[in-house]
Write a protein that holds these residues in place. Structure first.
Motif, PDB file in Angstrom:
ATOM      1  N   MET A   1      23.038   6.192  11.432  1.00 12.91           N
ATOM      2  CA  MET A   1      23.020   7.137  12.534  1.00 12.91           C
ATOM      3  C   MET A   1      21.892   6.849  13.514  1.00 12.91           C
ATOM      4  SD  MET A   1      25.480   9.207  11.785  1.00 12.91           S
ATOM      5  CE  MET A   1      26.225   7.946  10.810  1.00 12.91           C
ATOM      6  N   LEU A   4      21.954   6.975  17.573  1.00 14.62           N
ATOM      7  CA  LEU A   4      23.257   7.354  18.123  1.00 14.62           C
ATOM      8  C   LEU A   4      23.185   8.656  18.922  1.00 14.62           C
ATOM      9  CD1 LEU A   4      25.742   6.685  15.187  1.00 14.62           C
ATOM     10  CD2 LEU A   4      25.090   5.160  17.058  1.00 14.62           C
ATOM     11  N   ILE A   6      25.603  11.648  19.561  1.00 16.17           N
ATOM     12  CA  ILE A   6      26.781  12.166  18.877  1.00 16.17           C
ATOM     13  C   ILE A   6      27.270  13.435  19.572  1.00 16.17           C
ATOM     14  CG2 ILE A   6      27.646  13.096  16.682  1.00 16.17           C
ATOM     15  CD1 ILE A   6      25.442  11.389  15.304  1.00 16.17           C
ATOM     16  N   LEU A  23      22.394  15.321  10.974  1.00 14.88           N
ATOM     17  CA  LEU A  23      22.552  14.119  11.801  1.00 14.88           C
ATOM     18  C   LEU A  23      21.214  13.641  12.362  1.00 14.88           C
ATOM     19  CD1 LEU A  23      25.807  15.248  13.610  1.00 14.88           C
ATOM     20  CD2 LEU A  23      25.621  13.403  11.904  1.00 14.88           C
ATOM     21  N   ALA A  28      19.998  10.277  14.203  1.00 11.36           N
ATOM     22  CA  ALA A  28      20.674  10.440  15.501  1.00 11.36           C
ATOM     23  C   ALA A  28      19.637  10.768  16.569  1.00 11.36           C
ATOM     24  CB  ALA A  28      21.717  11.543  15.426  1.00 11.36           C
ATOM     25  N   VAL A  31      22.219  14.943  19.746  1.00  8.82           N
ATOM     26  CA  VAL A  31      23.450  15.585  19.306  1.00  8.82           C
ATOM     27  C   VAL A  31      23.813  16.623  20.365  1.00  8.82           C
ATOM     28  CG1 VAL A  31      24.592  16.950  17.512  1.00  8.82           C
ATOM     29  CG2 VAL A  31      22.863  15.238  16.867  1.00  8.82           C
ATOM     30  N   PHE A  48      28.614   8.648  24.421  1.00  6.69           N
ATOM     31  CA  PHE A  48      28.634   8.904  22.980  1.00  6.69           C
ATOM     32  C   PHE A  48      29.103   7.681  22.200  1.00  6.69           C
ATOM     33  CE2 PHE A  48      29.499  12.869  25.224  1.00  6.69           C
ATOM     34  CZ  PHE A  48      28.470  13.655  24.745  1.00  6.69           C
ATOM     35  N   LEU A  50      29.697   8.347  18.751  1.00  3.99           N
ATOM     36  CA  LEU A  50      30.383   9.018  17.643  1.00  3.99           C
ATOM     37  C   LEU A  50      30.679  10.449  18.053  1.00  3.99           C
ATOM     38  CD1 LEU A  50      31.219   9.012  14.570  1.00  3.99           C
ATOM     39  CD2 LEU A  50      28.900   9.796  14.103  1.00  3.99           C
ATOM     40  N   CYS A 108      30.792   9.797   8.782  1.00  2.00           N
ATOM     41  CA  CYS A 108      30.314   9.220  10.042  1.00  2.00           C
ATOM     42  C   CYS A 108      30.216   7.700   9.931  1.00  2.00           C
ATOM     43  CB  CYS A 108      28.966   9.820  10.427  1.00  2.00           C
ATOM     44  SG  CYS A 108      29.045  11.559  10.918  1.00  2.00           S
ATOM     45  N   ARG A 112      32.529   4.760  11.949  1.00  6.41           N
ATOM     46  CA  ARG A 112      31.936   3.646  12.696  1.00  6.41           C
ATOM     47  C   ARG A 112      32.434   2.300  12.173  1.00  6.41           C
ATOM     48  NH1 ARG A 112      29.104   3.674  16.905  1.00  6.41           N
ATOM     49  NH2 ARG A 112      27.462   2.352  16.123  1.00  6.41           N
TER      50      ARG A 112
END
Length: 122
Positions: A1, A4, A6, A23, A28, A31, A48, A50, A108, A112
């Motif tokens: 993550m 990322l 998201i 996350l 991440a 988010v 994004f 994800l 998740c 990916r």
């Protein structure tokens, strides 16, 4: 993550907050939480890598959102308590409610891995 951005579509605030915490703890960078598919109309999906979307049985809006996200090259996890819903999302990774943090992260990662070109966008 790690790193990322998201998109999280979940109408239950406490569930969304818990998922966001999981996350972010997994790395991440951002988010973005919205309560429903209609709230995504003004978003640029290229931001994004994800998306995690909640889908209820017969949710045409969630199916359309999944299609738009996939067309934009975004990996998708679909959460639902109804196993029949998953038949509507053959190109998304299913995550059945209720789930815990390890199951969320595993879904998740699986999303990916489904399409190797998506991992290059990270």
């Amino acid at each position: 993550m790690h790193g990322l951005h998201i998109l999280l579509v979940e109408e239950e605030y406490l569930i969304a907050a818990d998922m966001e915490q999981t996350l972010r703890a997994a790395g991440a960078s951002e988010v973005t939480i919205v309560a429903n598919s209609a709230s995504t109309a003004s978003l640029d999906f290229s931001d994004f890598q994800l998306a995690i979307i909640e889908a209820k049985f017969g949710s045409a809006a969630a199916v359309a959102l999944n299609d738009r996200l996939r067309a934009a090259g975004v990996a998708v996890v679909v959460t639902s308590a109804d196993h029949a819903v998953q038949a509507l999302f053959t190109d998304a990774t299913p995550l059945y409610k209720p789930f815990d943090a390890p199951a969320l992260l595993a879904a998740c990662e699986a999303a990916r891995r489904r399409d190797p070109s998506l991992t290059e966008r990270a």
